[in-house]
Motif scaffolding. Sequence first.
Motif, PDB file in Angstrom:
ATOM      1  N   ARG A 278     -37.777  31.140 -25.399  1.00  0.00           N
ATOM      2  CA  ARG A 278     -37.893  32.742 -25.188  1.00  0.00           C
ATOM      3  C   ARG A 278     -38.070  33.417 -26.575  1.00  0.00           C
ATOM      4  NH1 ARG A 278     -31.904  33.804 -24.966  1.00  0.00           N
ATOM      5  NH2 ARG A 278     -31.225  31.831 -25.587  1.00  0.00           N
ATOM      6  N   ASN A 279     -38.683  34.550 -26.542  1.00  0.00           N
ATOM      7  CA  ASN A 279     -38.997  35.230 -27.861  1.00  0.00           C
ATOM      8  C   ASN A 279     -39.511  34.191 -28.867  1.00  0.00           C
ATOM      9  OD1 ASN A 279     -39.326  37.501 -29.400  1.00  0.00           O
ATOM     10  ND2 ASN A 279     -36.959  37.079 -30.263  1.00  0.00           N
ATOM     11  N   SER A 280     -40.240  33.312 -28.595  1.00  0.00           N
ATOM     12  CA  SER A 280     -41.031  32.346 -29.173  1.00  0.00           C
ATOM     13  C   SER A 280     -39.872  31.443 -30.386  1.00  0.00           C
ATOM     14  CB  SER A 280     -41.949  33.035 -30.270  1.00  0.00           C
ATOM     15  OG  SER A 280     -42.923  33.277 -29.417  1.00  0.00           O
ATOM     16  N   GLY A 281     -38.706  31.305 -29.723  1.00  0.00           N
ATOM     17  CA  GLY A 281     -37.504  30.646 -30.337  1.00  0.00           C
ATOM     18  C   GLY A 281     -36.788  31.469 -31.367  1.00  0.00           C
ATOM     19  N   GLN A 282     -37.239  32.602 -31.670  1.00  0.00           N
ATOM     20  CA  GLN A 282     -36.635  33.426 -32.417  1.00  0.00           C
ATOM     21  C   GLN A 282     -35.100  34.047 -31.949  1.00  0.00           C
ATOM     22  OE1 GLN A 282     -40.216  35.102 -34.807  1.00  0.00           O
ATOM     23  NE2 GLN A 282     -40.371  35.365 -32.542  1.00  0.00           N
ATOM     24  N   VAL A 283     -34.615  33.312 -31.508  1.00  0.00           N
ATOM     25  CA  VAL A 283     -33.042  33.796 -31.077  1.00  0.00           C
ATOM     26  C   VAL A 283     -32.099  32.893 -31.394  1.00  0.00           C
ATOM     27  CG1 VAL A 283     -31.862  33.950 -28.687  1.00  0.00           C
ATOM     28  CG2 VAL A 283     -34.351  34.322 -28.561  1.00  0.00           C
ATOM     29  N   CYS A 284     -30.953  33.588 -32.109  1.00  0.00           N
ATOM     30  CA  CYS A 284     -30.047  32.701 -32.719  1.00  0.00           C
ATOM     31  C   CYS A 284     -29.439  31.640 -31.821  1.00  0.00           C
ATOM     32  CB  CYS A 284     -28.717  33.785 -33.265  1.00  0.00           C
ATOM     33  SG  CYS A 284     -28.271  34.785 -31.951  1.00  0.00           S
ATOM     34  N   VAL A 285     -29.362  32.250 -30.218  1.00  0.00           N
ATOM     35  CA  VAL A 285     -28.558  31.203 -29.483  1.00  0.00           C
ATOM     36  C   VAL A 285     -29.659  30.726 -28.695  1.00  0.00           C
ATOM     37  CG1 VAL A 285     -26.217  31.641 -29.176  1.00  0.00           C
ATOM     38  CG2 VAL A 285     -27.852  33.029 -27.926  1.00  0.00           C
ATOM     39  N   ALA A 286     -30.857  30.304 -29.131  1.00  0.00           N
ATOM     40  CA  ALA A 286     -31.939  29.383 -28.373  1.00  0.00           C
ATOM     41  C   ALA A 286     -31.485  27.946 -28.438  1.00  0.00           C
ATOM     42  CB  ALA A 286     -33.262  29.506 -29.130  1.00  0.00           C
ATOM     43  N   THR A 287     -31.775  27.213 -27.521  1.00  0.00           N
ATOM     44  CA  THR A 287     -31.703  25.808 -27.408  1.00  0.00           C
ATOM     45  C   THR A 287     -32.705  25.238 -28.709  1.00  0.00           C
ATOM     46  OG1 THR A 287     -31.245  25.696 -25.316  1.00  0.00           O
ATOM     47  CG2 THR A 287     -32.000  23.740 -25.815  1.00  0.00           C
ATOM     48  N   LYS A 288     -32.118  24.422 -29.289  1.00  0.00           N
ATOM     49  CA  LYS A 288     -32.659  23.880 -30.431  1.00  0.00           C
ATOM     50  C   LYS A 288     -32.804  22.384 -30.548  1.00  0.00           C
ATOM     51  CE  LYS A 288     -32.284  28.421 -32.718  1.00  0.00           C
ATOM     52  NZ  LYS A 288     -31.335  29.183 -33.164  1.00  0.00           N
ATOM     53  N   ARG A 289     -32.012  21.773 -29.692  1.00  0.00           N
ATOM     54  CA  ARG A 289     -32.017  20.337 -29.532  1.00  0.00           C
ATOM     55  C   ARG A 289     -31.833  20.135 -28.068  1.00  0.00           C
ATOM     56  NH1 ARG A 289     -26.790  18.448 -32.755  1.00  0.00           N
ATOM     57  NH2 ARG A 289     -26.335  20.615 -32.545  1.00  0.00           N
ATOM     58  N   ILE A 290     -32.550  19.109 -27.432  1.00  0.00           N
ATOM     59  CA  ILE A 290     -32.476  18.655 -25.987  1.00  0.00           C
ATOM     60  C   ILE A 290     -32.182  17.320 -25.864  1.00  0.00           C
ATOM     61  CG2 ILE A 290     -33.625  18.781 -23.946  1.00  0.00           C
ATOM     62  CD1 ILE A 290     -35.185  21.191 -25.162  1.00  0.00           C
ATOM     63  N   TYR A 291     -30.895  17.060 -25.427  1.00  0.00           N
ATOM     64  CA  TYR A 291     -30.365  15.517 -25.200  1.00  0.00           C
ATOM     65  C   TYR A 291     -30.547  15.198 -23.782  1.00  0.00           C
ATOM     66  CZ  TYR A 291     -28.978  16.211 -30.034  1.00  0.00           C
ATOM     67  OH  TYR A 291     -28.803  16.270 -31.535  1.00  0.00           O
ATOM     68  N   ILE A 292     -31.466  14.378 -23.390  1.00  0.00           N
ATOM     69  CA  ILE A 292     -31.624  13.999 -21.986  1.00  0.00           C
ATOM     70  C   ILE A 292     -31.234  12.443 -21.576  1.00  0.00           C
ATOM     71  CG2 ILE A 292     -33.547  13.780 -20.276  1.00  0.00           C
ATOM     72  CD1 ILE A 292     -35.362  15.266 -22.105  1.00  0.00           C
ATOM     73  N   HIS A 293     -30.607  12.418 -20.408  1.00  0.00           N
ATOM     74  CA  HIS A 293     -29.994  11.227 -20.045  1.00  0.00           C
ATOM     75  C   HIS A 293     -31.140  10.214 -20.049  1.00  0.00           C
ATOM     76  CE1 HIS A 293     -28.157   7.739 -18.085  1.00  0.00           C
ATOM     77  NE2 HIS A 293     -27.196   8.138 -18.865  1.00  0.00           N
ATOM     78  N   SER A 294     -31.080   8.971 -20.674  1.00  0.00           N
ATOM     79  CA  SER A 294     -32.148   8.039 -20.993  1.00  0.00           C
ATOM     80  C   SER A 294     -32.950   7.702 -19.417  1.00  0.00           C
ATOM     81  CB  SER A 294     -31.902   6.817 -21.543  1.00  0.00           C
ATOM     82  OG  SER A 294     -30.848   6.210 -21.051  1.00  0.00           O
ATOM     83  N   SER A 295     -32.083   7.761 -18.297  1.00  0.00           N
ATOM     84  CA  SER A 295     -32.317   7.399 -17.108  1.00  0.00           C
ATOM     85  C   SER A 295     -33.579   8.251 -16.747  1.00  0.00           C
ATOM     86  CB  SER A 295     -31.243   7.032 -15.914  1.00  0.00           C
ATOM     87  OG  SER A 295     -30.578   8.326 -15.857  1.00  0.00           O
TER      88      SER A 295
END
Length: 481
Positions: A278-295
Amino acid sequence: MSPGKVSNLNFEKFYNIIDGKQRGSDKIHHGINPASGQELWDVPIASEQDLNDAVAAAKKAFPAWRDTPIEKRKELLGSLAESFQSYSDEFISLFCKETGKPKKFAAMEVDGIPGLIGFHRALEVPCEKIEDDEKTVYTEYSPLGVCAAICPWNSPLVLSVGKVAPALLTGNCMIIKPSPFTPYTALKFVELAQEILPPGVLQVIGGNNELGASMCAHADIAKIAFTGSIATGKKVMATSAATLKRVTLELGGNDASIILPDVDIKKVAPEVVMGAFRNSGQVCVATKRIYIHSSIYSDFLAEMVAFTKTIKVGSPDDGDNMLGPIQNEMQYERVKGFFADSKAKGYKFAAGAPDVQASGTGGYFIQPTIIDNPPNDSRIIQEEPFGPIVPTQPWDDLEEVIARTNDTSTGLGACVWGADVEKASQIARRLEAGSVFINSWERITPQAIFGGHKESGIGGEWGKTGLLAYCNPRVIHVYKS
Ligand code: NAD
């Protein structure tokens, strides 16, 4: 004049507002419409004299404003909110030009301003009785005096008004310095306020970084409320230390989202994408790392990619667009650096392309991009891009992924996604961040204090606790005999 409007504001001319009056300057600069590359209107750059005059006017206005009953201050803030609302269309249009945000998102931000002020009007400044026996002891909270708001370019209205409302409510005077990239809506908001507030209570001076530094050094400013980068936040604190100013620092982050194996992939993957882009990532509290369970890593990533490909990027006026441009050229070049680094290191682009294509409109557009499983020490994992590029990584061991999430000098926000809310909540409590969201991306609310752990900031804004950041506690001890 349209019905409901308190005055006619000219949305093509911009001034600093000092002691209730419009003021120009010998030196001017201008913003750039990031969707087109076109120059916007001239704005004055405030001089040291302008700063001194604004501080003197605020000092003069402070005693009467402090002594104005809080109910009256709330009433005036209410009138300001109403007056702003009557100019909603004009502010949305101006906001689109200065930020490049798609119109529907610009409208949400502008139309949220009266509510942000309204929320603060519902708050009370506390008075806490500690003892009431042979003596009475109570703590009251008094305003600090002249405060300054130094603001960034990514959400120029919310991040200005979110400082103005608590400062004025608690009886302080406020001087705003907007970002030189997005000065327009803040200048116009303060101009509008002059119809309602006494001169000197709310002022605005536009200028560059040096003006911000001069505000931090000014002996008669009691507090700096700063939102911006970590690097600048450290300078603000160092400069403010000479006069022992109060500082509230809202700085950058590198928020992680932990995806547990029991999530509904089709439902959650698009939400996680929105949290990042959202807002092309220009948000201080944007998600910046995504950790997904390997399964579920491959399936979840595939859903994220499929949704990302449906996101339309373009100018504010096309109603279908979800994302606008990067707000300024400096930031555009910085974000492109993350693409170049990921390409050079041979990371896999799951969505988007290694080379950012010119849009043909002169605007700073970038397609949302996902980097599939870069190493932990990669730039895209370690740093905040503040743009539409996000990495995903798999995880297997809960302790390890919690450690990985916390392994950063920042601590602004974080998210945990899982069908078992109790389990997700237990994880949330172990994350080193000021705001943690369970089954949502980072939607902050003015009802709650917003602040960062570690290098993401000092103190916080909003909510009941945020009010107190504009006050000095004073304990009164009454001996009855
Ligand atoms: P920035 O730090 O470059 O600038 C912010 C403001 O500080 C501008 O008004 C600028 O003119 C002023 N400034 C620059 N140098 C100064 C100095 N030495 N002394 C005083 N003032 C100075 O930040 P930016 O690029 O405008 O904003 C993007 C950054 O802000 C990102 O890192 C983002 O994460 C962060 N941010 C944080 C929050 C939050 O609430 N935590 C919200 C939005 C943005």
